[in-house]
Write a protein that holds these residues in place. Sequence first.
Motif, PDB file in Angstrom:
ATOM      1  N   SER A 142      47.990  37.638  39.619  1.00 45.28           N
ATOM      2  CA  SER A 142      47.964  37.345  41.049  1.00 45.28           C
ATOM      3  C   SER A 142      46.836  38.104  41.711  1.00 45.28           C
ATOM      4  O   SER A 142      45.958  38.636  41.039  1.00 45.28           O
ATOM      5  CB  SER A 142      49.314  37.655  41.667  1.00 45.28           C
ATOM      6  N   GLY A 143      46.881  38.146  43.051  1.00 41.18           N
ATOM      7  CA  GLY A 143      45.791  38.785  43.774  1.00 41.18           C
ATOM      8  C   GLY A 143      45.782  40.292  43.572  1.00 41.18           C
ATOM      9  O   GLY A 143      44.736  40.932  43.638  1.00 41.18           O
ATOM     10  N   GLY A 144      46.933  40.863  43.316  1.00 41.37           N
ATOM     11  CA  GLY A 144      47.012  42.315  43.209  1.00 41.37           C
ATOM     12  C   GLY A 144      47.298  42.833  41.811  1.00 41.37           C
ATOM     13  O   GLY A 144      47.192  44.026  41.558  1.00 41.37           O
ATOM     14  N   HIS A 145      47.687  41.931  40.894  1.00 41.63           N
ATOM     15  CA  HIS A 145      48.075  42.437  39.581  1.00 41.63           C
ATOM     16  C   HIS A 145      47.698  41.481  38.452  1.00 41.63           C
ATOM     17  O   HIS A 145      47.690  40.275  38.626  1.00 41.63           O
ATOM     18  CB  HIS A 145      49.567  42.778  39.530  1.00 41.63           C
ATOM     19  N   GLY A 169      43.132  37.464  40.250  1.00 41.05           N
ATOM     20  CA  GLY A 169      43.053  36.761  41.536  1.00 41.05           C
ATOM     21  C   GLY A 169      42.017  37.391  42.448  1.00 41.05           C
ATOM     22  O   GLY A 169      41.296  36.701  43.173  1.00 41.05           O
ATOM     23  N   ASP A 173      38.850  35.758  44.251  1.00 41.32           N
ATOM     24  CA  ASP A 173      38.609  35.931  45.687  1.00 41.32           C
ATOM     25  C   ASP A 173      37.227  36.524  45.952  1.00 41.32           C
ATOM     26  O   ASP A 173      36.533  36.130  46.884  1.00 41.32           O
ATOM     27  CB  ASP A 173      39.699  36.828  46.301  1.00 41.32           C
ATOM     28  N   GLY A 186      40.665  31.672  45.661  1.00 43.80           N
ATOM     29  CA  GLY A 186      41.058  31.102  44.367  1.00 43.80           C
ATOM     30  C   GLY A 186      41.244  29.587  44.362  1.00 43.80           C
ATOM     31  O   GLY A 186      40.640  28.884  43.553  1.00 43.80           O
ATOM     32  N   ASP A 190      38.851  26.879  42.352  1.00 49.94           N
ATOM     33  CA  ASP A 190      39.496  25.956  41.408  1.00 49.94           C
ATOM     34  C   ASP A 190      39.052  24.512  41.714  1.00 49.94           C
ATOM     35  O   ASP A 190      38.639  23.755  40.829  1.00 49.94           O
ATOM     36  CB  ASP A 190      41.023  26.111  41.581  1.00 49.94           C
ATOM     37  N   GLY A 277      50.109  33.950  41.541  1.00 48.66           N
ATOM     38  CA  GLY A 277      49.282  32.968  42.246  1.00 48.66           C
ATOM     39  C   GLY A 277      48.248  32.273  41.365  1.00 48.66           C
ATOM     40  O   GLY A 277      48.023  31.064  41.489  1.00 48.66           O
ATOM     41  N   ASN A 281      46.101  27.931  38.885  1.00 46.38           N
ATOM     42  CA  ASN A 281      44.755  27.465  38.535  1.00 46.38           C
ATOM     43  C   ASN A 281      44.803  26.341  37.497  1.00 46.38           C
ATOM     44  O   ASN A 281      45.350  26.509  36.402  1.00 46.38           O
ATOM     45  CB  ASN A 281      43.922  28.648  38.013  1.00 46.38           C
ATOM     46  N   THR A 308      53.083  31.639  43.905  1.00 50.17           N
ATOM     47  CA  THR A 308      52.648  32.613  44.901  1.00 50.17           C
ATOM     48  C   THR A 308      53.903  33.316  45.440  1.00 50.17           C
ATOM     49  O   THR A 308      55.028  32.933  45.122  1.00 50.17           O
ATOM     50  CB  THR A 308      51.857  31.912  46.028  1.00 50.17           C
ATOM     51  N   ASP A 309      53.690  34.349  46.264  1.00 51.25           N
ATOM     52  CA  ASP A 309      54.825  35.187  46.648  1.00 51.25           C
ATOM     53  C   ASP A 309      55.902  34.392  47.389  1.00 51.25           C
ATOM     54  O   ASP A 309      55.599  33.625  48.309  1.00 51.25           O
ATOM     55  CB  ASP A 309      54.334  36.361  47.494  1.00 51.25           C
TER      56      ASP A 309
HETATM   57  O1  KG4 Z   1      50.966  36.024  43.665  1.00 55.09           O
HETATM   58  P1  KG4 Z   1      50.121  35.877  44.889  1.00 55.09           P
HETATM   59  O2  KG4 Z   1      50.557  34.880  45.934  1.00 55.09           O
HETATM   60  O3  KG4 Z   1      49.975  37.196  45.685  1.00 55.09           O
HETATM   61  C1  KG4 Z   1      49.929  38.475  45.146  1.00 55.09           C
HETATM   62  O4  KG4 Z   1      51.011  39.035  44.838  1.00 55.09           O
HETATM   63  O5  KG4 Z   1      48.782  38.957  45.002  1.00 55.09           O
HETATM   64  O6  KG4 Z   1      48.630  35.515  44.381  1.00 55.09           O
HETATM   65  C2  KG4 Z   1      47.555  35.282  45.280  1.00 55.09           C
HETATM   66  C3  KG4 Z   1      46.282  35.138  44.444  1.00 55.09           C
HETATM   67  C4  KG4 Z   1      45.007  35.099  45.295  1.00 55.09           C
HETATM   68  O7  KG4 Z   1      44.064  35.970  44.726  1.00 55.09           O
HETATM   69  C5  KG4 Z   1      44.563  33.642  45.169  1.00 55.09           C
HETATM   70  O8  KG4 Z   1      43.163  33.465  45.290  1.00 55.09           O
HETATM   71  C6  KG4 Z   1      45.035  33.301  43.778  1.00 55.09           C
HETATM   72  O9  KG4 Z   1      46.304  33.922  43.677  1.00 55.09           O
HETATM   73  N1  KG4 Z   1      45.162  31.848  43.557  1.00 55.09           N
HETATM   74  C7  KG4 Z   1      44.378  31.147  42.716  1.00 55.09           C
HETATM   75  C8  KG4 Z   1      44.784  29.793  42.809  1.00 55.09           C
HETATM   76  N2  KG4 Z   1      45.814  29.718  43.715  1.00 55.09           N
HETATM   77  C9  KG4 Z   1      46.044  30.995  44.152  1.00 55.09           C
HETATM   78  N3  KG4 Z   1      43.392  31.537  41.899  1.00 55.09           N
HETATM   79  C10 KG4 Z   1      42.775  30.600  41.173  1.00 55.09           C
HETATM   80  N4  KG4 Z   1      43.091  29.286  41.205  1.00 55.09           N
HETATM   81  C11 KG4 Z   1      44.077  28.837  42.019  1.00 55.09           C
HETATM   82  N5  KG4 Z   1      44.402  27.540  42.055  1.00 55.09           N
END
Ligand code: KG4
Length: 341
Positions: A142-145, A169, A173, A186, A190, A277, A281, A308-309
């Motif tokens: 995800s965006g943070g992990h 993620g 970004d 992201g 994609d 998140g 992809n 996503t969250d």
């Molecule tokens: O799990 P999440 O909603 O939030 C966190 O806990 O970080 O993940 C968000 C991350 C963002 O960096 C976003 O750009 C990425 O997931 N993301 C993607 C796609 N949809 C969301 N990255 C690549 N391709 C995607 N389709």
Amino acid sequence: MLNLFALETSCDETSAAVVRDGRVLANIIATQTRLHAEYGGVVPELATREHLRNLLPVARRALAVAGLTAADLDAVAATQGPGLPSALLVGLKAAQSLAFSLGKPFLGIHHHEAHLYSPWISGDPPQARFDQFQPSVSLIVSGGHTLLLHVKAEFQHRVLGSTVDDAAGECFDKVGKLIGLAYPAGPEVDRLAAQGNPRAWNFPRPMLHDPGDDFSFSGLKTSVRYFLEKNPAVLDDPAKLRDLCASAQAAIIDVLAAKTLRAALRLGVRCVTVSGGVACNSALRRQLASDCQRHQLELRLSEGKLSTDNAAMIAILAERKFLAGFPAGSLDAEIEPSWAM
Ligand code: KG4
Ligand code: ZN
């Protein structure tokens, strides 16, 4: 029969969910991405204010969609960590107060553990399918992990590796930001990559051949930056921009897929799961599907709104733990912003 209500406020989504017998009765998500886009990333103070503003409307809506009132709830859960401290406080303290006033048990849930088990929720309406559970190697992106785990049995998981710098993620970004896309980039990377050539430029695959299970993505973002400094014309050419997105994306997913597969084969599991998140992809989903098919591994990907969250994954894990006899959490428990897995 148990009605469980959960809140998730660890980052920039305010979410409330209701589950009963493994079924998601409601999963309401108020996302703040547009608010933070202006700043190029999540601003904790703004996120907290927005959680405070959205919490009750989102909670009310979840109860209404589930056809319940607070008096019908049997247990209350919330994300306890990890996450942004002030954001976590909003959901945790609200859930503990609700549990206190109802005289019902409270459960504090680990955000990554909820992501970890989210691929076992599927269908419409979503339903937990732990009857299908099997040992796995699991990727949380995800965006943070960015975490790779070995799940030997339910609630028995061990971290194999994680990112030593940026999360996957975050890399999507940051690459998106370099080419002028709004946060979070992201999904747009994609989309653009789908019409580009992933072999146009060969970006580094960091730590691909490292024998361990850790990841590193900050070098890749830096190579894209250097590339753009040397080739500024790419920014003005839509076809080349699509090629750039496809090439950078290919580097990220090659590493994610190869290291996940390698760990699965080494540990002899028959199943790979992916959540978070970045599990949305499309190229990552495709690549893992073909890699897993080649090695006769079952692949379980978290579904759309559960990637996503969201509070549904928090509620499902809380219910599962409650029914498995895990003790309820304390109403005085504090947030765990850096809670290790
Ligand atoms: O799990 P999440 O909603 O939030 C966190 O806990 O970080 O993940 C968000 C991350 C963002 O960096 C976003 O750009 C990425 O997931 N993301 C993607 C796609 N949809 C969301 N990255 C690549 N391709 C995607 N389709
Ligand atoms: Zn998350």
